[in-house]
Design a protein around this motif. Structure first.
Motif, PDB file in Angstrom:
ATOM      1  N   GLN A  19       0.818  -1.132  -0.108  1.00  0.00           N
ATOM      2  CA  GLN A  19      -0.154   0.089  -0.120  1.00  0.00           C
ATOM      3  C   GLN A  19       0.846   1.262   0.010  1.00  0.00           C
ATOM      4  N   SER A  20       0.307   2.233  -0.601  1.00  0.00           N
ATOM      5  CA  SER A  20       0.970   3.572  -0.790  1.00  0.00           C
ATOM      6  C   SER A  20       1.745   4.423   0.367  1.00  0.00           C
ATOM      7  N   GLY A  85      -3.872   9.280   1.386  1.00  0.00           N
ATOM      8  CA  GLY A  85      -4.306   8.388   0.589  1.00  0.00           C
ATOM      9  C   GLY A  85      -3.505   6.955   0.843  1.00  0.00           C
ATOM     10  N   ARG A  88      -4.300   3.201  -0.292  1.00  0.00           N
ATOM     11  CA  ARG A  88      -4.549   2.667  -1.620  1.00  0.00           C
ATOM     12  C   ARG A  88      -3.288   1.658  -2.142  1.00  0.00           C
ATOM     13  N   VAL A  94      -2.219  -3.507  -7.811  1.00  0.00           N
ATOM     14  CA  VAL A  94      -3.380  -3.361  -8.135  1.00  0.00           C
ATOM     15  C   VAL A  94      -4.159  -4.570  -8.320  1.00  0.00           C
TER      16      VAL A  94
END
Length: 232
Positions: A19-20, A85, A88, A94
């Motif tokens: 994740q980011s 965020g 994400r 993804v």
């Protein structure tokens, strides 16, 4: 002899917390002063893309499973409301748009607590899992340890579980056909902790899992095994 992937077994690639928040410039310092394994991103991307390619050629089930973290703490970069965020998925991790790669959300270190991951693996008779992601000493380690303790890839040959007498001796014996758990050590990473640099934390965490909870393997070995599927 080094551990070998057996892709004749129903296999799941379990990707944890890619994740980011762990790479975003605004949030990365939250985790520590430095990060281990500068090749994590490239290795995990190679692992995932090769695994996806192999799915089309394999006669044995190969599954990609994503586990993501949603923190209960509003101050965490992994909280859904965080302005950066960070919750994400990283761009290279993804899930595919067609929904064929299941996603499980957790709010603790283990991917098996508060999720249906255990039942998902058992229902599909997955006998081998390959784990990678973030971070080595927290969610990756906890997930690998619980996978081994729960026996999620094992097959019981007798009625279980084991029952113990008050003195600790076993009342019954349960035969188990063991499955296989792999940790891709160079497709994981972590951060410095206290006086310990990030690479030391990473290496000690991997060594603590190796041989007892999982077999440790490198990206190159997994990719080679996956590419061999196309040749057979």
């Amino acid at each position: 002899m080094a551990p070998q992937i057996d892709l004749n077994l129903p296999t799941a690639l379990i990707l944890i917390d890619n994740q980011s928040a762990f790479t975003h410039p605004q949030t990365v310092s939250h985790w520590g002063a430095s990060r281990s394994n500068p090749h994590y991103e490239a290795n995990l991307q190679s692992l995932l893309s090769t695994f996806r390619d192999a799915q089309a050629s394999s006669s044995t089930p190969l599954e990609v499973i994503h586990v993501f973290h949603s923190s209960d703490s509003s101050s965490s970069p992994l909280h859904a409301s965080h302005p950066a965020g960070g919750i994400r998925p990283l761009e290279f991790a993804v899930p595919v748009a067609d929904g064929s790669e299941p996603v499980f959300w957790k709010n603790v270190n283990s991917s098996f607590i508060g999720t249906n991951l255990e039942s998902y693996l058992r229902e599909r008779a997955i006998r081998q899992i390959i784990c990678a992601g973030l971070t080595t000493d927290h969610c990756v380690s906890t997930t690998v340890r619980m996978a081994a303790n729960l026996g999620v890839v094992d097959r019981l040959l007798d009625d279980g579980p084991v029952r113990f007498r008050p003195d600790g001796s076993r009342e019954n014996e349960v035969r188990v056909e063991k499955g296989r758990i792999f940790l891709v050590s160079d497709a994981t990473a972590t951060f410095s902790k206290g006086d310990f640099d990030a690479e030391t934390v990473h290496q000690v965490s991997v060594a603590s899992l190796d041989g007892e909870f999982a077999d440790v393997i490198g990206t190159e070995e997994v990719v080679r095994a996956l590419k061999d599927i196309k040749k057979t």
